[in-house]
Design a protein around this motif. Structure first.
Motif, PDB file in Angstrom:
ATOM      1  N   ASN A  63       6.733  -1.348   1.096  1.00  0.00           N
ATOM      2  CA  ASN A  63       6.709  -2.299   2.202  1.00  0.00           C
ATOM      3  C   ASN A  63       6.606  -1.579   3.546  1.00  0.00           C
ATOM      4  N   TYR A  65       5.234   1.513   3.901  1.00  0.00           N
ATOM      5  CA  TYR A  65       4.088   2.415   3.926  1.00  0.00           C
ATOM      6  C   TYR A  65       2.794   1.723   3.481  1.00  0.00           C
ATOM      7  N   LYS A  66       2.600   0.525   4.020  1.00  0.00           N
ATOM      8  CA  LYS A  66       1.354  -0.219   3.820  1.00  0.00           C
ATOM      9  C   LYS A  66       0.996  -0.386   2.343  1.00  0.00           C
ATOM     10  N   ARG A 171      -1.713   2.351  -4.064  1.00  0.00           N
ATOM     11  CA  ARG A 171      -1.035   1.151  -3.597  1.00  0.00           C
ATOM     12  C   ARG A 171      -0.435   0.389  -4.776  1.00  0.00           C
TER      13      ARG A 171
END
Length: 260
Positions: A63, A65-66, A171
């Protein structure tokens, strides 16, 4: 005056006492395996609960760190006792040794900000050999330190490749597929690691948990599951495959991706 003879209650005979003792021994013998199994199940449950906490920490990190999962750092030059020879390799390290003394790596990236109040969740409650967790945590930030779990960066690095693909941050919402074409799901699992005794001179020793009968696995959706390892599907045995170590670790994760 007539005296009445007092009657004493009949005492147990030796045979009766032996029978009672035999029954007690049998009952104890029957209960010990059940108690042992209950204890093992309890520790597995605690282990899975700890991994769920690690999962929450990974989500918190992502959340901030993108959407990226904890990744890196860049691997230092390879030496014999370096357990992190290529950036993104599966690792049980939480901080690096020489020459990047104490630099956090893998799940170690969570300790300072996301697991500061509960760093011991990185240590399985059911190790097969003694591990001083307090002593290991004192090494974090100072020298090479390990936890009880393998962490999968979900990257595609390979020590054996002459020109490995570029490192990228993965991600949480798009982990991709593994070499078998299945979605990458497993991120963390118990170390079930076996090696040749001669490697102890380099600080490499066996590290197994749950008597190698089970592993706890944390999946990308933050749920943790205890899975049987009676077939050694998740055991990384490098006794005769030293140079395939990191590939064997990744293979274990890819088998975990298929767990239902």
């Amino acid at each position: 005056m007539r005296l009445t003879k007092l009657r004493h209650p009949a005492a147990f005979t030796l045979v009766e006492l032996l029978v009672v003792m035999l029954i007690i021994v049998v009952l104890v013998a029957l209960s010990v395996p059940a108690l042992s199994a209950a204890r093992a199940t309890s520790k597995q449950t605690i282990c899975a609960s700890q991994l769920r906490q690690v999962g929450i920490a990974i989500y918190s990190y992502a959340n901030d760190y993108k959407g990226s999962i904890p990744f890196g750092p860049k691997a230092p030059p390879a030496i014999a006792s370096n357990f992190y020879p290529a950036t993104g390799n599966v690792t049980s390290l939480v901080s690096l040794g020489y020459p990047a003394l104490g630099q956090p790596v893998g799940l170690g990236l969570l300790i300072e900000s996301y697991l500061a109040n509960q760093p011991k969740v990185l240590f399985c409650p059911d190790p097969d050999s003694y591990l001083d967790t307090d002593k290991e945590l004192l090494k974090v930030g100072v020298s090479q330190a390990q936890c009880s779990y393998y962490y999968r960066h979900a990257s595609v690095t390979a020590l054996s490749e002459p020109n490995p693909p570029p490192v990228y941050r993965t991600r949480l919402g798009s982990l991709g597929v593994n070499s078998n074409g299945l979605p990458i799901r497993a991120l963390v699992m118990d170390t079930q690691f076996l090696c040749h005794p001669g490697l102890a001179a380099f600080g490499i020793t066996p590290r197994t948990h749950h008597k190698q009968a089970a592993v706890s696995i944390l999946f990308a959706d933050a749920h943790a599951q205890v899975v049987s390892n009676l077939d050694n599907a998740f055991t990384v045995d490098i006794t005769n495959q030293l140079y395939a170590s990191f590939q064997l670790m990744l293979d274990a994760f890819e088998r975990a991706d298929a767990v239902q």
